[in-house]
Design an enzyme around this catalytic site. Structure first.
Site, mmCIF file in Angstrom:
data_model
loop_
_atom_site.group_PDB
_atom_site.id
_atom_site.type_symbol
_atom_site.label_atom_id
_atom_site.label_comp_id
_atom_site.label_asym_id
_atom_site.label_seq_id
_atom_site.Cartn_x
_atom_site.Cartn_y
_atom_site.Cartn_z
ATOM 1 N N HIS A 37 13.149 -48.522 30.505
ATOM 2 C CA HIS A 37 13.763 -47.622 29.491
ATOM 3 C C HIS A 37 15.197 -48.080 29.281
ATOM 4 O O HIS A 37 16.046 -47.895 30.152
ATOM 5 C CB HIS A 37 13.739 -46.171 30.001
ATOM 6 C CG HIS A 37 14.285 -45.176 29.034
ATOM 7 N ND1 HIS A 37 13.665 -43.975 28.773
ATOM 8 C CD2 HIS A 37 15.392 -45.168 28.252
ATOM 9 C CE1 HIS A 37 14.360 -43.293 27.886
ATOM 10 N NE2 HIS A 37 15.444 -44.008 27.550
ATOM 11 N N HIS A 39 18.408 -48.748 26.071
ATOM 12 C CA HIS A 39 18.880 -48.747 24.682
ATOM 13 C C HIS A 39 19.724 -50.000 24.470
ATOM 14 O O HIS A 39 20.796 -50.136 25.073
ATOM 15 C CB HIS A 39 19.727 -47.500 24.396
ATOM 16 C CG HIS A 39 18.960 -46.229 24.593
ATOM 17 N ND1 HIS A 39 18.354 -45.559 23.548
ATOM 18 C CD2 HIS A 39 18.664 -45.526 25.702
ATOM 19 C CE1 HIS A 39 17.728 -44.492 24.026
ATOM 20 N NE2 HIS A 39 17.905 -44.442 25.334
ATOM 21 N N LEU A 40 19.235 -50.891 23.634
ATOM 22 C CA LEU A 40 19.991 -52.122 23.365
ATOM 23 C C LEU A 40 20.796 -52.039 22.074
ATOM 24 O O LEU A 40 21.588 -52.924 21.788
ATOM 25 C CB LEU A 40 19.046 -53.332 23.311
ATOM 26 C CG LEU A 40 18.343 -53.691 24.625
ATOM 27 C CD1 LEU A 40 17.438 -54.915 24.426
ATOM 28 C CD2 LEU A 40 19.340 -53.961 25.742
ATOM 29 N N ARG A 41 20.544 -50.997 21.263
ATOM 30 C CA ARG A 41 21.272 -50.804 20.002
ATOM 31 C C ARG A 41 21.036 -51.965 19.043
ATOM 32 O O ARG A 41 20.051 -52.650 19.109
ATOM 33 C CB ARG A 41 22.771 -50.583 20.240
ATOM 34 C CG ARG A 41 23.118 -49.566 21.320
ATOM 35 C CD ARG A 41 22.700 -48.164 20.949
ATOM 36 N NE ARG A 41 23.327 -47.174 21.805
ATOM 37 C CZ ARG A 41 22.780 -46.039 22.170
ATOM 38 N NH1 ARG A 41 21.573 -45.711 21.761
ATOM 39 N NH2 ARG A 41 23.419 -45.191 22.941
ATOM 40 N N ASN A 65 15.505 -45.558 18.975
ATOM 41 C CA ASN A 65 16.315 -44.552 18.259
ATOM 42 C C ASN A 65 17.493 -45.197 17.527
ATOM 43 O O ASN A 65 18.648 -44.860 17.734
ATOM 44 C CB ASN A 65 16.778 -43.433 19.197
ATOM 45 C CG ASN A 65 17.616 -43.899 20.368
ATOM 46 O OD1 ASN A 65 17.512 -45.046 20.805
ATOM 47 N ND2 ASN A 65 18.448 -43.011 20.891
ATOM 48 N N LYS A 127 7.505 -43.480 21.354
ATOM 49 C CA LYS A 127 8.417 -42.544 22.029
ATOM 50 C C LYS A 127 8.602 -41.288 21.189
ATOM 51 O O LYS A 127 8.964 -41.365 20.007
ATOM 52 C CB LYS A 127 9.772 -43.226 22.222
ATOM 53 C CG LYS A 127 10.897 -42.330 22.734
ATOM 54 C CD LYS A 127 10.886 -42.180 24.244
ATOM 55 C CE LYS A 127 11.997 -41.267 24.740
ATOM 56 N NZ LYS A 127 13.272 -41.946 24.825
ATOM 57 N N HIS A 164 10.593 -37.831 25.646
ATOM 58 C CA HIS A 164 11.884 -37.240 26.003
ATOM 59 C C HIS A 164 11.603 -35.750 26.179
ATOM 60 O O HIS A 164 11.424 -35.022 25.205
ATOM 61 C CB HIS A 164 12.919 -37.489 24.906
ATOM 62 C CG HIS A 164 14.273 -36.945 25.253
ATOM 63 N ND1 HIS A 164 15.353 -37.757 25.515
ATOM 64 C CD2 HIS A 164 14.716 -35.678 25.408
ATOM 65 C CE1 HIS A 164 16.410 -37.007 25.810
ATOM 66 N NE2 HIS A 164 16.047 -35.741 25.740
ATOM 67 N N HIS A 202 13.111 -40.577 32.000
ATOM 68 C CA HIS A 202 14.301 -40.112 32.726
ATOM 69 C C HIS A 202 14.094 -38.721 33.322
ATOM 70 O O HIS A 202 14.852 -37.794 33.020
ATOM 71 C CB HIS A 202 15.557 -40.155 31.855
ATOM 72 C CG HIS A 202 15.360 -39.794 30.405
ATOM 73 N ND1 HIS A 202 14.827 -38.592 30.014
ATOM 74 C CD2 HIS A 202 15.626 -40.463 29.262
ATOM 75 C CE1 HIS A 202 14.766 -38.557 28.697
ATOM 76 N NE2 HIS A 202 15.248 -39.688 28.208
ATOM 77 N N ASP A 274 17.716 -46.136 31.386
ATOM 78 C CA ASP A 274 18.268 -45.365 30.259
ATOM 79 C C ASP A 274 19.697 -45.794 29.971
ATOM 80 O O ASP A 274 20.539 -44.970 29.574
ATOM 81 C CB ASP A 274 18.181 -43.856 30.494
ATOM 82 C CG ASP A 274 18.330 -43.070 29.185
ATOM 83 O OD1 ASP A 274 18.248 -43.683 28.097
ATOM 84 O OD2 ASP A 274 18.540 -41.849 29.254
ATOM 85 N N HIS A 278 27.808 -46.218 24.493
ATOM 86 C CA HIS A 278 28.566 -45.591 23.403
ATOM 87 C C HIS A 278 30.012 -46.037 23.540
ATOM 88 O O HIS A 278 30.533 -46.072 24.656
ATOM 89 C CB HIS A 278 28.524 -44.060 23.493
ATOM 90 C CG HIS A 278 27.187 -43.473 23.192
ATOM 91 N ND1 HIS A 278 26.684 -43.373 21.907
ATOM 92 C CD2 HIS A 278 26.233 -42.963 24.004
ATOM 93 C CE1 HIS A 278 25.489 -42.821 21.950
ATOM 94 N NE2 HIS A 278 25.189 -42.563 23.206
ATOM 95 N N ALA A 290 25.984 -38.489 24.114
ATOM 96 C CA ALA A 290 25.225 -38.548 25.370
ATOM 97 C C ALA A 290 24.788 -39.971 25.661
ATOM 98 O O ALA A 290 24.205 -40.628 24.796
ATOM 99 C CB ALA A 290 24.004 -37.641 25.266
HETATM 100 O O1 DOR Z 1 21.827 -39.800 27.204
HETATM 101 C C1 DOR Z 1 21.060 -40.268 26.376
HETATM 102 N N1 DOR Z 1 21.446 -41.246 25.534
HETATM 103 N N2 DOR Z 1 19.811 -39.800 26.315
HETATM 104 C C2 DOR Z 1 18.978 -40.162 25.339
HETATM 105 O O2 DOR Z 1 17.886 -39.679 25.308
HETATM 106 C C3 DOR Z 1 19.420 -41.091 24.280
HETATM 107 C C4 DOR Z 1 20.519 -41.932 24.733
HETATM 108 C C5 DOR Z 1 21.213 -42.679 23.604
HETATM 109 O O3 DOR Z 1 20.535 -43.234 22.760
HETATM 110 O O4 DOR Z 1 22.454 -42.722 23.603
HETATM 111 ZN ZN ZN Z 2 16.990 -43.154 26.545
#
Ligand code: DOR
Ligand code: ZN
Length: 375
Positions: A37, A39-41, A65, A127, A164, A202, A274, A278, A290
């Site tokens: 899990h 997030h590579l953006r 996402n 997802k 989620h 998570h 996860d 950011h 988050a």
């Molecule tokens: O803390 C989180 N950040 N939880 C998530 O489900 C998404 C993730 C994000 O994409 O920043």
């Molecule tokens: Zn996530």
């Protein structure tokens, strides 16, 4: 493009004293880990972060996402291409780097397109995000029950559902959201489609661990930060935006339940970092986004937890073999060595993207106690 690492030094020697008195340095050799899990953006952030994951992990289950989210084979193939291009200059593990593209559960998904893409390797899983629960969840669902037809098709074709698990009912307390979602939504779905394989992503509470124990069709990922911190770390000594994530880090008892599950060797639980970068501009404003960026040092954080709980013999199961069994992949060829000893180099505390955004790296304290080598 190679990741752009910058940062100021941290006091590594002072941190190293935090391990138990009298403990001797430990050497742990494990198969190349997978991250189930992450997030590579996209764009500059993708360029900046992909190397941290590709250097450490073989498989990366890449979350969908984005804006707009990944809901078609065309978008999935294009995103896979961008990830592969961004990772091209990275020195990977001996097992290489294998990004898995996940689709975002949405009414926009065409099931024929999904099934074909699954066969072609560009739709590994789907997802589900509850709308409004977390970052970029605006396109998410208002209930699992709206997607039963899609889930029937997924069950038939062996496509796993990632969830989620957070209720967005306003009356539910923030620390109870996981349990409420599992009881209200996932339990009925599991009863309705017992053939559907599900991963509770998570997992963050004792209730979530019990739910997985009680539902054999479910597995769960656990993050480094939920294993190593509790809500006191988030809130008690000043609010820490860098620890703010969804689901929120919960109570010490919940953390202990996660640690017990992860260190037990139970094959239902595997590592999903996860890791969710950011920029500090989005973390330190009046509302914090988050997400915890732990791709750099998440493995050290997990090793540190296992060492403190005298469970290093279970580390390989949690970070490698359990996930291989859940996702049906061959065990890796390569090995990785973690040595518990003070790191005598200056550790970066943040990265800077090509456009000058800073992202804080989680886990410098634990990383100062471990060295990691691919062998
Ligand atoms: O803390 C989180 N950040 N939880 C998530 O489900 C998404 C993730 C994000 O994409 O920043
Ligand atoms: Zn996530």
């Amino acid at each position: 493009m190679a990741p752009h690492l910058t940062g100021t030094a941290t006091a590594s020697v002072a941190y190293a004293a935090a391990m138990p008195q009298g403990s001797t340095p430990q050497r742990i050799e494990i198969p190349t880990p997978d991250d189930w899990h992450v997030h590579l953006r996209d764009g500059e952030m993708l360029d900046a972060v992909v190397g941290y994951t590709a250097r450490r992990f073989r498989t990366a289950m890449v979350m969908p996402n984005l804006v707009p989210p990944i809901t078609s084979s065309a978008a999935a193939a294009a995103y896979l291409d961008r990830i592969t291009t961004a990772a091209a200059g990275v020195e990977t593990t001996t097992d290489g780097f294998d990004p898995w593209i996940v689709w975002y559960c949405s009414p926009d998904i065409d099931t024929t397109d999904l099934v074909e893409a699954h066969g072609a390797g560009t739709a590994r899983t789907v997802k589900y995000y509850p709308a409004g629960a977390t970052t970029n969840s605006e396109a998410g669902g208002t209930g699992l029950s709206a997607f039963v037809d899609l889930f029937e098709v997924m069950a038939e074709h062996g496509i796993r559902l990632l969830v989620h698990a957070e209720s967005t009912r306003p009356e539910v307390d923030i620390f109870d959201r996981e349990e409420a979602f599992l009881v209200d939504e996932l339990a009925p779905l599991c009863a309705q489609i017992p053939e559907l394989a599900v991963t509770v992503e998570h997992v963050s509470t004792a209730a979530g661990i019990s739910f997985v124990h009680d539902h054999p069709q479910c597995a769960a990922t656990i993050t480094p930060h939920h294993l190593a911190r509790d809500r006191g770390d988030l809130l008690a000594s000043g609010l820490k935006p860098d620890l703010y994530c969804k689901p929120v880090i919960n109570s010490p008892a919940d953390r202990d339940a996660l640690v017990a599950a992860a260190t037990s060797g139970d094959p239902a639980f595997c590592l999903g970092t996860d890791s969710a970068p950011h920029p500090t501009s989005a973390k330190y404003g009046p509302t914090a986004k988050a997400g915890v960026f732990n791709a750099a040092y998440g493995l050290e954080v997990v090793a540190d937890v296992f060492a403190r709980h005298d469970a290093v013999d279970q580390l390989a199961a949690f970070v490698s073999s359990n996930g291989c069994a859940i996702y049906g992949v061959e065990p890796p060829m390569g090995r990785l060595v973690l040595e518990h000893e003070a790191v005598d180099v200056e550790l970066a505390t943040h990265l800077t993207t090509a456009t000058g955004d800073d992202v804080v790296l989680f886990g410098t304290e634990e990383a100062s106690r471990w060295t990691v080598t691919n062998v």
